[in-house]
Motif scaffolding. Structure first.
Motif, PDB file in Angstrom:
ATOM      1  N   LYS A 171      42.720  54.472  42.826  1.00 60.24           N
ATOM      2  CA  LYS A 171      42.352  54.061  41.480  1.00 60.24           C
ATOM      3  C   LYS A 171      43.087  54.930  40.486  1.00 60.24           C
ATOM      4  N   ASP A 172      43.855  54.290  39.606  1.00 60.95           N
ATOM      5  CA  ASP A 172      44.538  55.002  38.521  1.00 60.95           C
ATOM      6  C   ASP A 172      43.623  54.951  37.307  1.00 60.95           C
ATOM      7  N   PHE A 173      43.096  56.103  36.925  1.00 59.71           N
ATOM      8  CA  PHE A 173      42.037  56.140  35.909  1.00 59.71           C
ATOM      9  C   PHE A 173      42.468  55.556  34.563  1.00 59.71           C
ATOM     10  N   TYR A 174      43.734  55.701  34.219  1.00 65.18           N
ATOM     11  CA  TYR A 174      44.164  55.331  32.871  1.00 65.18           C
ATOM     12  C   TYR A 174      45.078  54.106  32.859  1.00 65.18           C
ATOM     13  N   LYS A 175      45.016  53.319  33.938  1.00 65.31           N
ATOM     14  CA  LYS A 175      45.733  52.052  33.994  1.00 65.31           C
ATOM     15  C   LYS A 175      44.706  50.961  34.253  1.00 65.31           C
ATOM     16  N   PRO A 176      44.226  50.294  33.222  1.00 61.73           N
ATOM     17  CA  PRO A 176      43.171  49.291  33.417  1.00 61.73           C
ATOM     18  C   PRO A 176      43.636  48.155  34.309  1.00 61.73           C
ATOM     19  N   LEU A 177      42.705  47.643  35.117  1.00 56.49           N
ATOM     20  CA  LEU A 177      42.988  46.523  36.000  1.00 56.49           C
ATOM     21  C   LEU A 177      43.135  45.252  35.177  1.00 56.49           C
ATOM     22  N   LEU A 178      44.277  44.595  35.306  1.00 59.72           N
ATOM     23  CA  LEU A 178      44.547  43.384  34.538  1.00 59.72           C
ATOM     24  C   LEU A 178      43.931  42.175  35.233  1.00 59.72           C
ATOM     25  N   PRO A 179      43.632  41.117  34.491  1.00 58.19           N
ATOM     26  CA  PRO A 179      43.093  39.906  35.108  1.00 58.19           C
ATOM     27  C   PRO A 179      44.047  39.348  36.160  1.00 58.19           C
ATOM     28  N   ALA A 180      43.491  38.817  37.232  1.00 53.36           N
ATOM     29  CA  ALA A 180      44.323  38.248  38.291  1.00 53.36           C
ATOM     30  C   ALA A 180      45.092  37.041  37.771  1.00 53.36           C
ATOM     31  N   ARG A 181      46.345  36.935  38.194  1.00 49.32           N
ATOM     32  CA  ARG A 181      47.146  35.763  37.841  1.00 49.32           C
ATOM     33  C   ARG A 181      46.939  34.699  38.910  1.00 49.32           C
ATOM     34  N   ALA A 182      46.462  33.550  38.494  1.00 46.76           N
ATOM     35  CA  ALA A 182      46.075  32.509  39.449  1.00 46.76           C
ATOM     36  C   ALA A 182      47.229  32.094  40.353  1.00 46.76           C
ATOM     37  N   GLU A 183      48.466  32.127  39.828  1.00 45.62           N
ATOM     38  CA  GLU A 183      49.593  31.644  40.606  1.00 45.62           C
ATOM     39  C   GLU A 183      50.016  32.630  41.696  1.00 45.62           C
ATOM     40  N   ASN A 184      49.456  33.823  41.702  1.00 53.65           N
ATOM     41  CA  ASN A 184      49.936  34.825  42.652  1.00 53.65           C
ATOM     42  C   ASN A 184      48.798  35.699  43.162  1.00 53.65           C
ATOM     43  N   SER A 185      47.654  35.093  43.448  1.00 56.65           N
ATOM     44  CA  SER A 185      46.535  35.851  43.994  1.00 56.65           C
ATOM     45  C   SER A 185      45.808  35.028  45.050  1.00 56.65           C
ATOM     46  N   PHE A 186      45.065  35.709  45.871  1.00 54.03           N
ATOM     47  CA  PHE A 186      44.372  35.089  46.987  1.00 54.03           C
ATOM     48  C   PHE A 186      42.957  35.632  47.051  1.00 54.03           C
ATOM     49  N   SER A 187      42.032  34.845  47.601  1.00 54.34           N
ATOM     50  CA  SER A 187      40.702  35.371  47.878  1.00 54.34           C
ATOM     51  C   SER A 187      40.438  35.256  49.371  1.00 54.34           C
ATOM     52  N   MET A 188      40.042  36.348  49.963  1.00 51.74           N
ATOM     53  CA  MET A 188      39.835  36.438  51.404  1.00 51.74           C
ATOM     54  C   MET A 188      38.339  36.499  51.701  1.00 51.74           C
ATOM     55  N   TYR A 189      37.829  35.522  52.412  1.00 52.03           N
ATOM     56  CA  TYR A 189      36.419  35.484  52.811  1.00 52.03           C
ATOM     57  C   TYR A 189      36.195  36.495  53.934  1.00 52.03           C
ATOM     58  N   LEU A 190      35.132  37.284  53.838  1.00 52.03           N
ATOM     59  CA  LEU A 190      34.888  38.342  54.804  1.00 52.03           C
ATOM     60  C   LEU A 190      34.041  37.910  55.997  1.00 52.03           C
ATOM     61  N   GLY A 191      33.524  36.705  55.976  1.00 46.95           N
ATOM     62  CA  GLY A 191      32.765  36.198  57.111  1.00 46.95           C
ATOM     63  C   GLY A 191      31.277  36.457  56.997  1.00 46.95           C
ATOM     64  N   LYS A 192      30.498  35.706  57.775  1.00 51.67           N
ATOM     65  CA  LYS A 192      29.043  35.850  57.744  1.00 51.67           C
ATOM     66  C   LYS A 192      28.587  37.166  58.349  1.00 51.67           C
ATOM     67  N   ASN A 193      29.303  37.641  59.370  1.00 55.41           N
ATOM     68  CA  ASN A 193      29.016  38.930  59.992  1.00 55.41           C
ATOM     69  C   ASN A 193      30.276  39.766  59.922  1.00 55.41           C
ATOM     70  N   ILE A 194      30.355  40.617  58.893  1.00 56.70           N
ATOM     71  CA  ILE A 194      31.597  41.342  58.619  1.00 56.70           C
ATOM     72  C   ILE A 194      32.004  42.244  59.779  1.00 56.70           C
ATOM     73  N   HIS A 195      31.024  42.819  60.493  1.00 53.39           N
ATOM     74  CA  HIS A 195      31.357  43.724  61.589  1.00 53.39           C
ATOM     75  C   HIS A 195      32.073  42.984  62.722  1.00 53.39           C
ATOM     76  N   LYS A 196      31.681  41.743  63.000  1.00 56.00           N
ATOM     77  CA  LYS A 196      32.365  40.961  64.028  1.00 56.00           C
ATOM     78  C   LYS A 196      33.755  40.530  63.575  1.00 56.00           C
ATOM     79  N   GLU A 197      33.941  40.422  62.260  1.00 56.15           N
ATOM     80  CA  GLU A 197      35.218  39.959  61.717  1.00 56.15           C
ATOM     81  C   GLU A 197      36.247  41.086  61.562  1.00 56.15           C
ATOM     82  N   ILE A 198      35.816  42.339  61.758  1.00 58.51           N
ATOM     83  CA  ILE A 198      36.693  43.478  61.471  1.00 58.51           C
ATOM     84  C   ILE A 198      38.072  43.383  62.128  1.00 58.51           C
TER      85      ILE A 198
END
Length: 255
Positions: A171-198
């Protein structure tokens, strides 16, 4: 936080309570949990409690220590810890987040988030600019809380010393996180049981990190991590190849 709980910076007088909390937590760990949490010696805690470069915060319920967290302010000239990560950041500008332990009876009360907040405030007061941490992927409670606090996953690999599968977070304290750009981002589902999905999650995260993507946000109500292209990267074709790579409930969705 619950009002009666109090955060304090720990010192050598707290050593017996620090050791007792660690012993209680380790006595209640499942066998498969013991390999990803480092059990520290009395000497390790004495060094942390001397208040020089290594520091500790604790949360108390009355006189009872119920959570503790360790962090280090490295100095230029010292042997570099986590030398395989964030080597472009001046060592003197870093704070290294180490272990956080929470009494099993006090989990789910936001104590880890509070300790992360306290560490960041302390680091900023000492002029630190960037926080880094190495977290075992088998410890999702820690890396999910780190994501919630604004850290991002920058590297996914095996620890060069013991081969543990780890996430490197920053984490860079003084560089704010910018909004995600829809054309270049992904969302990864972690699964119903995250430990089994590791195992599968490690492979997918490693693939994305190697391609220059950062895991930047945790979406709790959807149980997903948003991945975004790093500042100096550009590969819009990654989605097609990664979509073929992902499968089942862990499939990545282009946003």
């Amino acid at each position: 936080m619950v009002k009666k709980l109090e955060v304090k910076e720990l010192n050598i007088e707290n050593l017996p309570a620090v050791m007792a909390l660690q012993d209680k937590i380790f006595a209640n760990l499942q066998q498969d949990e013991k390999h990803f949490i480092l059990k520290r010696s009395v000497e390790d805690f004495m060094k942390a409690l001397d208040g020089k470069n290594v520091h500790m915060f604790g949360i108390f319920d009355g006189s009872k220590l119920v959570a503790q967290s360790m962090f280090e302010f490295p100095q230029n000239g010292q042997k570099r810890e986590l030398a395989e990560f964030a080597s472009d950041v001046n060592y003197n500008d870093l704070v290294i987040y180490k272990a956080t332990l929470v009494d099993l009876d006090y989990r789910g009360k936001g104590l880890m988030q509070e300790l992360l907040r306290q560490r960041e405030e302390k680091a900023k007061s000492f002029g630190k600019k960037t926080a880094i941490s190495q977290i075992a992927i088998d410890n999702p409670a820690s890396w999910v809380n780190a994501l919630k606090s604004g850290m991002s996953i920058r590297k996914v690999d095996k620890d060069p010393f013991d081969g543990t599968k780890v996430l490197y977070m920053q984490k860079d304290f003084y560089k704010p996180l910018l909004p995600a750009r829809a054309e270049n981002s992904f969302s990864m589902y972690l699964g119903k049981n995250i430990h089994k999905e590791i195992p599968a999650l490690f492979n997918k995260m490693h693939y994305l990190a190697e391609a220059g993507y950062y895991g930047t946000r945790f979406i709790g109500n959807e149980n997903k991590i948003v991945w975004e292209k790093g500042e100096k990267q550009n590969d819009l074709n990654l989605f097609r190849s990664f979509s073929r790579f992902a499968n089942g409930q862990g499939k990545t969705i282009h946003r």
